[in-house]
Structures are given as C-alpha cells and as structure tokens.
Design a protein around this motif. Structure first.
Motif, PDB file in Angstrom:
ATOM      1  N   CYS A 281       0.822  -1.226   0.000  1.00 11.84           N
ATOM      2  CA  CYS A 281       0.000   0.000   0.000  1.00 11.84           C
ATOM      3  C   CYS A 281       0.850   1.266   0.000  1.00 11.84           C
ATOM      4  N   GLN A 282       0.306   2.275  -0.643  1.00 16.53           N
ATOM      5  CA  GLN A 282       0.934   3.601  -0.669  1.00 16.53           C
ATOM      6  C   GLN A 282      -0.047   4.609  -0.084  1.00 16.53           C
TER       7      GLN A 282
ATOM      8  N   SER B 186      -3.812   0.609  -2.925  1.00 13.88           N
ATOM      9  CA  SER B 186      -3.149  -0.650  -3.268  1.00 13.88           C
ATOM     10  C   SER B 186      -3.340  -0.816  -4.768  1.00 13.88           C
TER      11      SER B 186
ATOM     12  N   ASP C 149       7.235  10.622   6.700  1.00 11.44           N
ATOM     13  CA  ASP C 149       7.816  11.093   5.440  1.00 11.44           C
ATOM     14  C   ASP C 149       8.950  12.074   5.737  1.00 11.44           C
TER      15      ASP C 149
ATOM     16  N   ARG D  92       3.261   8.868   7.348  1.00 11.95           N
ATOM     17  CA  ARG D  92       3.003   8.639   5.915  1.00 11.95           C
ATOM     18  C   ARG D  92       1.537   8.256   5.708  1.00 11.95           C
TER      19      ARG D  92
END
Ligand code: UTP
Length: 479
Positions: free
Chosen positions: A74-75, A294, A315, A321
């Motif tokens: 995941c981001q 995702s 971050d 993040r």
C-alpha cells in the motif's frame, strides 16, 4: 423428529438440521405454539446459505476478500488538502458553487446510518435520540433534521432524508420522529428503512441462541445500507426524484456538514463514484481507519489491520506517511449504488469476535466472560476499491468531526459537546465577539448556534449582532 404443519416449513427444518444447525431445535418439545412459530419465522428469514458460507470462512480463518487488501504494498493516496494559496481558494470557491447548484437543482439526497447498537455508549434508546446540543439538548437526530431543513431554506429544495435503522431500533426511531412532528420535514422527503440482521456463530460454526426459542442476531454492519436502501425502494425513489448524488454520514457525528457543497462540488467535478472526507490522524495510537492505495484500489484499512511498521512510518517532513483518517463522511454517485445493489460488486463480510449473551445446555441465560462468538458485518468503506474515480478531501477535525462512540473520555458526549461549543466560539470570534478560554483552550461557558440560525460560519457572520457580548451562556437559534 421436528414436526411442523406445512411442507415448506418442514423443508426449512430439514435444511437447518442438514446444515449442522439442528441444535436450534434442542428445546422444541418444550415450546408452545407461539415459541414454535417465533423460531420458524426466524428460520424462514435467515439466509442459511450465507450463514453456512460465513461460518465456513470463519472456521478456516479466512480474511475478507475484495479488491485492494494487499496491505504490504500500500501507498499513501493523494488527497485535496484544505486550501491555503489564493489559487486553491479560488478553485475551492468554484467547486462550492457547483455543489450549491446541484443542491438547488434537487439532485442530492442525504443518507444517515443509525442502525448500530451503540454498545460502547450504552445509552438507553436509539443513539440518534441522544441529547447533544450544549444548551437546548437537541438530539443527534434533531441536528441532522434541522441541517436538512436549513439546506432546503438556503437552496430552495429540501434534500430527501433517508435514515437507516435496524430491527431493534426501527420502531423507536419512527416513534421519536413522529413525536417530534418529523422535525417539520415533509413526510415525502423522509424515509426510514431497516437494515438486515445476521446470526453469530460459535467456535464450531454453530449459530448462537439468545434464548431457547430465539437465534441471536445483530445488524449486518453499515455496509448493509446499500442493499437495504435498494430493497426499501429508496434508490428507485431517488432516481424518480432526479437525485444523482447521495451524501452519506453516520448519526453519531454532530459536527458533520451535511451535504457540504464544497465536498459535493469536488466529487461532481471529478465525476467520482465515491468520495470521502479525511482528517489527519491525531497520533499513531488513534483508533481510526486509514486510507491507503493498493495499486489503483483505494481502501480503508482498519487500525487493527495496519502493521505497526506502516503505522509509524514518517515522510521527509516528519509527518505520518499513512495519516489520512476515515471520517465515514462520503458522497456516492446514485448510479454507482445501483450497480452495487444489482450485484455487480460484493462487499466482503468482516468477522469480529465478541462476547455474546447466550444460553447454556439447560437453556439458562449466560453472559460469557470471554468472546464466545463471531459477528459478521459489512462496511460501507469497502465500496471504495470498486470506484474507478474517487476524491479524498481533507476536513479539519475541529470543524467537522467529533463522533460519539464512548460513554466517557475521547469520542464521548462530553467531548462532542465541548467541540461544538469551541466551534461556535470560533465562529463568534470571527465576528469579533470574544469568548473566554480555559487553560486547555476550550470556551468557558455554554454556547449553541442552531442549524436554522446558521449552518456555517459565513451565515453566522451575515446574521449576528456584532454588539453581542458573551456572558458565559449564549443561544442563537431559530425555528
Ligand atoms: P459504529 O461502528 O461506531 O457502531 O457505527 P455503533 O453502533 O455506533 O456503536 P458500537 O460499536 O456498538 O459501540 C458507526 C455508525 O454506523 C451505524 C451506527 O448507527 C453509527 O451511526 N451502523 C453501525 C449501522 O447503521 N449499522 C450497523 O450495523 C453498524
């Protein structure tokens, strides 16, 4: 042998026995006709195929299926932060205008989910009836209804209000609105519909009994809203009335900006199917669902699913993040909800281990000390991964999000009242009316601005007498 009169009922009885759920008839011989009929009524209604499937998944410890879910890849997703630059503010103004035009054209409905059990709050009655306004004690429901009326007054069309209840609070909710004269909403613009319930199962996959002649059932989660709305004819009614966007919120957040035109405008401009307001996570520990991407699929990860490594990551600016918290405030395109209800997408069922009051071998009530069963629920935010286009819009927590979950402490009636008073204090401050603060920065005293007096700060600034003095208690309200 369980003997029943009709062949159809006999087939149901046999189906339950065949499914390994014959224990529901353990006390059959003791029952009078009413108890037998009561149990049969439940058996006719409960979707046994689904229960079998869920019990099987539970026994195999399966995680809920659905797109997205590959947590490790995941981001953090992109989002629209609150506007700061003149360019961002100008864009915001345009989006707000689009939202206002959509409201004025009657294309927006409001869906409020209020079918939960409010276990943590422990309030006697539907959670929506909880008194919350700092001075008048107006309830959560009253604030929703007044906001809807105020929107109607402002934009010339009252958005339809759809309230989801559950079998345990449906009648009480309707009675409450009725006794309050529906808060002067036109019955044509108001619809109540009940969500479904599902049994819970024990460690062997057997449904739990609440009493000898009754299977325990609980609401099937806020994700049950889409099917329940469709089945009650709500989606069809929206379509007939020209509604294109459905603003969704939970009943327990008295700060929510119902049908916020800015939010609607961003959603419509992007032609999104699902949009979500997000707040920045308070700290790593906060128990809030987190937005994550995702692949192309946007999803909400429950705080318990977010691995500690990811939860703590920061971050280059030192911010978390994964910091976008889900407020459960959404806009859905009506056409998207229709696709969901037609079965094009399926919301997965989540499992939660709970202490479920049940009965012992003799049929006596028992209250377990440890979790003894699993409840199955669908979550509305699981719609997100199915949306081709989405918008995440940042909201400031102190202005829009203060849910009532617990009896005391964080996210309680007291914290929500405090946040309401502080919000109104800031509005008054911008009008030059000072409110004294305590050392924690909270307004000292009681302050309330009714939705029909002012829905937001801008409206208050237009109306309020700037010579007003705050002397520890101030109520600004209209009918
Ligand atoms: P919560 O998950 O916070 O549940 O629901 P709750 O019922 O308010 O409280 P607990 O967990 O039992 O302590 C968030 C919102 O979703 C609604 C609730 O009414 C609340 O507005 N909800 C929840 C439903 O409408 N149906 C459900 O099955 C579950």
């Amino acid at each position: 042998m369980i003997g029943v009169e009709s062949a159809a009922d006999q087939a149901i009885v046999e189906r339950w026995i065949h499914a390994g759920q014959g224990h529901v008839f353990r006390f059959w011989d003791r029952f009078g006709p009413e108890e037998r009929e009561g149990l049969l009524t439940q058996l006719r209604r409960i979707p046994l195929d689904l229960v079998e499937d869920l019990a099987e998944k539970h026994l195999q410890d399966e995680v809920p299926a659905g797109p997205g879910r590959a947590i490790e890849v995941c981001q953090p997703p992109p989002y629209i932060p609150g506007p700061t630059t003149p360019g961002e503010k100008a864009k915001s103004a345009l989006r707000r205008k689009l939202g206002e035009e959509t409201l004025a054209a009657g294309r927006v409905a409001v869906l409020v989910v209020a079918g939960g059990q409010g276990t943590r709050l422990g309030f006697d009655g539907p959670k929506g009836t909880l008194p919350i306004a700092p001075i008048t004690g107006k309830s959560l429901f009253a604030l929703v209804a007044e906001k809807v009326r105020a929107l109607g007054r402002r934009h010339g069309v009252v958005p339809g209000l759809y309230v989801m209840t559950s079998p345990t609070n449906h009648d009480a909710t309707i009675r409450y609105f009725h006794d309050a004269n529906d808060f002067r909403l036109d019955p044509d613009r108001l619809m109540f519909f009940s969500q479904k319930t599902l049994p819970a199962v024990d460690g062997q996959g057997k449904v739990l009994l609440e009493s000898p002649a009754r299977i325990f059932e609980s609401p099937d989660g806020h994700g049950g809203a889409v099917d329940a709305l469709a089945e009650a004819g709500g989606l069809e009614r929206m379509r007939r009335q020209g509604v294109e966007q459905v603003f969704y919120c939970q009943v327990d957040n008295p700060l929510v900006r119902i049908a916020d035109p800015l939010f609607l405008g961003y959603h419509i401009h992007r032609e999104a199917q699902v949009s979500t307001k997000v707040v920045l996570k308070r700290d790593v520990q906060e128990k809030v669902g987190i937005l994550a991407l995702s692949g192309d699929a946007l999803q909400v990860l429950e705080y318990s699913d977010l691995p500690a490594g990811m939860a703590n990551e920061t971050d280059e600016d030192g911010h978390l993040r994964f910091r976008l918290g889900n407020t459960a405030i959404h806009v859905f395109a009506r056409s998207f909800l229709e696709r969901v209800s037609s079965g094009e997408f399926h919301l997965p069922y989540h499992m939660a281990r709970k202490k479920i009051p049940t009965i012992d071998e003799e049929g006596n009530p028992t209250v377990p000390a440890e979790p003894n069963g699993v409840k199955f629920e669908r979550f509305v935010f699981d719609l997100l991964p199915y949306a081709a286009k989405t918008v995440l819009l940042e909201a400031r927590r102190e202005e829009e999000f203060s849910p009532v979950k617990n009896a005391e402490g964080d996210d309680s009636p007291a914290s929500a009242r405090r946040d309401l008073v502080n919000l109104f204090g800031r509005w008054l401050g911008r009008a030059g009316i000072e409110t004294p603060r305590d050392e924690g920065g909270n307004v000292k005293g009681l302050l309330e601005v009714g939705p029909l007096y002012a829905l937001d700060e801008e409206e208050l600034l237009l109306k309020v007498d700037r010579n007003l003095r705050f002397e520890g208690r101030l109520l600004l309200d209209e009918d």
